[in-house]
Scaffold this motif. Structure first.
Motif, mmCIF file in Angstrom:
data_model
loop_
_atom_site.group_PDB
_atom_site.id
_atom_site.type_symbol
_atom_site.label_atom_id
_atom_site.label_comp_id
_atom_site.label_asym_id
_atom_site.label_seq_id
_atom_site.Cartn_x
_atom_site.Cartn_y
_atom_site.Cartn_z
ATOM 1 N N TYR A 103 0.858 -1.178 0.000
ATOM 2 C CA TYR A 103 0.000 0.000 0.000
ATOM 3 C C TYR A 103 0.892 1.224 0.000
ATOM 4 O O TYR A 103 1.793 1.330 0.821
ATOM 5 C CB TYR A 103 -0.901 0.020 1.251
ATOM 6 N N THR A 104 0.620 2.133 -0.892
ATOM 7 C CA THR A 104 1.421 3.350 -1.017
ATOM 8 C C THR A 104 0.562 4.547 -0.655
ATOM 9 O O THR A 104 -0.638 4.583 -0.948
ATOM 10 C CB THR A 104 1.956 3.510 -2.451
ATOM 11 N N ILE A 105 1.191 5.516 -0.011
ATOM 12 C CA ILE A 105 0.527 6.772 0.340
ATOM 13 C C ILE A 105 1.053 7.830 -0.608
ATOM 14 O O ILE A 105 2.239 8.161 -0.587
ATOM 15 C CB ILE A 105 0.806 7.161 1.806
ATOM 16 N N LEU A 106 0.176 8.334 -1.454
ATOM 17 C CA LEU A 106 0.565 9.270 -2.495
ATOM 18 C C LEU A 106 -0.091 10.619 -2.238
ATOM 19 O O LEU A 106 -1.153 10.715 -1.634
ATOM 20 C CB LEU A 106 0.138 8.748 -3.881
ATOM 21 N N SER A 107 0.544 11.638 -2.721
ATOM 22 C CA SER A 107 -0.002 12.994 -2.663
ATOM 23 C C SER A 107 -0.044 13.523 -4.081
ATOM 24 O O SER A 107 0.990 13.631 -4.740
ATOM 25 C CB SER A 107 0.861 13.899 -1.783
ATOM 26 N N LYS A 108 -1.252 13.822 -4.542
ATOM 27 C CA LYS A 108 -1.428 14.239 -5.925
ATOM 28 C C LYS A 108 -1.761 15.723 -5.976
ATOM 29 O O LYS A 108 -2.567 16.215 -5.205
ATOM 30 C CB LYS A 108 -2.560 13.444 -6.581
ATOM 31 N N VAL A 109 -1.150 16.399 -6.916
ATOM 32 C CA VAL A 109 -1.402 17.818 -7.113
ATOM 33 C C VAL A 109 -1.958 17.997 -8.513
ATOM 34 O O VAL A 109 -1.350 17.537 -9.487
ATOM 35 C CB VAL A 109 -0.121 18.656 -6.926
ATOM 36 N N HIS A 110 -3.120 18.632 -8.614
ATOM 37 C CA HIS A 110 -3.774 18.798 -9.894
ATOM 38 C C HIS A 110 -3.725 20.263 -10.309
ATOM 39 O O HIS A 110 -3.265 21.130 -9.578
ATOM 40 C CB HIS A 110 -5.222 18.299 -9.814
ATOM 41 N N SER A 111 -4.198 20.509 -11.484
ATOM 42 C CA SER A 111 -4.139 21.855 -12.034
ATOM 43 C C SER A 111 -5.070 22.784 -11.270
ATOM 44 O O SER A 111 -5.999 22.351 -10.603
ATOM 45 C CB SER A 111 -4.533 21.824 -13.513
ATOM 46 N N THR A 144 -3.644 11.636 0.413
ATOM 47 C CA THR A 144 -4.004 13.042 0.253
ATOM 48 C C THR A 144 -4.061 13.397 -1.217
ATOM 49 O O THR A 144 -3.378 12.799 -2.050
ATOM 50 C CB THR A 144 -2.989 13.964 0.960
ATOM 51 N N ALA A 145 -4.899 14.371 -1.510
ATOM 52 C CA ALA A 145 -4.990 14.946 -2.858
ATOM 53 C C ALA A 145 -5.097 16.453 -2.698
ATOM 54 O O ALA A 145 -5.820 16.944 -1.823
ATOM 55 C CB ALA A 145 -6.186 14.383 -3.612
ATOM 56 N N ARG A 146 -4.394 17.176 -3.521
ATOM 57 C CA ARG A 146 -4.311 18.623 -3.344
ATOM 58 C C ARG A 146 -4.440 19.317 -4.697
ATOM 59 O O ARG A 146 -3.901 18.853 -5.699
ATOM 60 C CB ARG A 146 -2.981 18.991 -2.686
#
Length: 412
Positions: free
Chosen positions: A22-30, A125-127
């Motif tokens: 399981y990976t914890i990723l943080s995504k940044v969108h436009s 998280t998603a940002r």
């Protein structure tokens, strides 16, 4: 499909056979741009369904993912939001809402809000950024503003477009303006209101401010009548003719309505008048020179300490003389007097002991002859060892009372 950096596809496929990673990723969108107008209510909904796609679900086969998601919003480079922007989210399973009324000072300055979504189950998280480009309104501000207090609504319910549209429609029906806008919405808790009890589905209440370009209608002016003002002071509901327009859906507290007429608020520029509070202009400031004479505070120090110390010593000496030197004689006199007084009281009580015999223990007359019986004891009798109650054996001189004969026989 997400890529785990630092591993080849072959190694990744091999590792997945051994264990699940399981990976914890943080995504940044436009960035997302919005264009609200100054002085007009701005509402932006943070939808959970939109952010659900950003988090890879790990449910069991046949399950539907409903992860708890919370949001954190702040102005870029700062820990909090701008003063005019508020945020609310009741539970992690409801949408978040950004709302507020942009100020005129923020026109032309892009406001970047950082939005971070947290998945409380997977800790992912998603940002992304929300860019608020505040535009200048043509008729800002609207000159006639009315603030209503709605008792049966919460702020997130009022922010819904359908509910707010119904309320503005009811206001427009009783006001009849050409232009009507919602200016701001504020929860009653932000105005010092109390949290309602969790019974009967009670609401916290919400303040809604609207603005129009025409003067207030006669219905809204009815609140200013002396009769209605008196009823409000007595905590009674005022009589408003247009209340039935709202009663079907909105419960308005007409005693808390506020009417503001911006056309009568004339701003007066106050000129600065020099007086006692403003120092005259003497040119540049000149600090004192370094050649000032030093002052000796030794004498002041001695006077400050010596005088109170001397008074304290004198008082201590007087108190010591009273407590130590004269204490023994006074205590002896008091003790001697107390002993004499106690001895006298005991002697008086000893003399009067024979007088206090109970009358129930002394015979008054002879039971047969009726003659008076002499006293049991003489004046010189020692009664210290005498029991409290006398028995028949002790009273030998008394005559026995004859026994009663049988009732069935008669003797002449």
């Amino acid at each position: 499909m997400d890529t785990v950096y630092g591993m080849s596809p072959a190694a990744l496929s091999t590792s997945t056979l051994l264990l699940t990673v399981y990976t914890i990723l943080s995504k940044v969108h436009s960035d997302r741009n919005v264009y609200p107008s100054s002085g007009v209510l701005f509402v932006h909904v943070l939808e959970r369904e939109y952010y659900k796609g950003e988090f890879p679900p790990y449910p069991k086969p046949g399950e539907i993912s409903n992860d708890p998601i919370t949001f954190n919003t702040n102005l870029m480079g700062y820990p909090d939001r701008p003063g005019w922007l508020r945020y609310i989210q009741r539970t992690p399973f409801s949408d978040g809402v950004l709302y507020g009324s942009p100020t005129y000072e923020s026109v032309g300055k892009p406001t970047i809000i950082e939005i971070t979504a947290y998945n409380r189950r997977t800790f992912e998280t998603a940002r992304h950024n929300l860019v608020i480009n505040i535009m200048s309104a043509e008729d800002f501000p609207l000159p006639y503003q009315a603030e209503f207090f709605i008792k049966n609504m919460n702020v997130e319910e009022m922010l819904a477009s359908e509910i707010l549209g119904d309320f503005l429609g009811a206001v427009k029906n009783i006001w009849q303006p050409e232009r009507l806008n919602a200016i701001n919405i504020t929860s009653a808790l932000d105005r010092g209101g109390r949290v309602p009890l969790p019974i009967n589905d009670m609401k916290e209440g919400v303040y809604v401010m609207v603005g129009a370009d025409v003067p207030f209608s006669s219905c809204l002016r009815e609140v200013e009548n002396p009769q209605n003002q008196l009823r409000c002071s007595q905590e009674m509901e005022p009589a408003i003719s247009c209340d039935k327009k709202f009663r079907a859906q909105f419960q308005i507290d007409w005693c808390k309505i506020s009417l503001v007429d911006k056309t009568k608020q004339v701003s007066v520029a106050h000129e600065v008048v020099r007086g006692e509070g403003i120092l005259p202009d003497f040119g540049e400031y000149r600090p004192p020179s370094n050649t000032l004479k030093s002052r000796d505070y030794y004498v002041d120090f001695l006077i400050t300490l010596a005088v109170p110390s001397a008074v304290a010593v004198v008082l201590f000496a007087i108190l010591g003389y009273i407590m130590c030197c004269r204490r023994e004689g006074i205590i002896q006199l008091v003790h001697h007097s107390a002993i004499q007084k106690s001895t006298k009281e005991l002697r008086d009580m000893s003399k009067n002991r024979e007088i206090a015999w109970p009358l129930s223990t002394l015979p008054v007359f002879h039971p047969v002859t009726g003659e008076m019986v002499p006293p049991l004891h003489t004046d010189n009798f020692d009664s210290t060892n005498m029991p409290l109650m006398q028995t028949q054996q002790n009273l030998s001189h008394q005559t026995q009372i004859p026994q009663q004969q049988n009732a069935g026989k008669w003797y002449p």
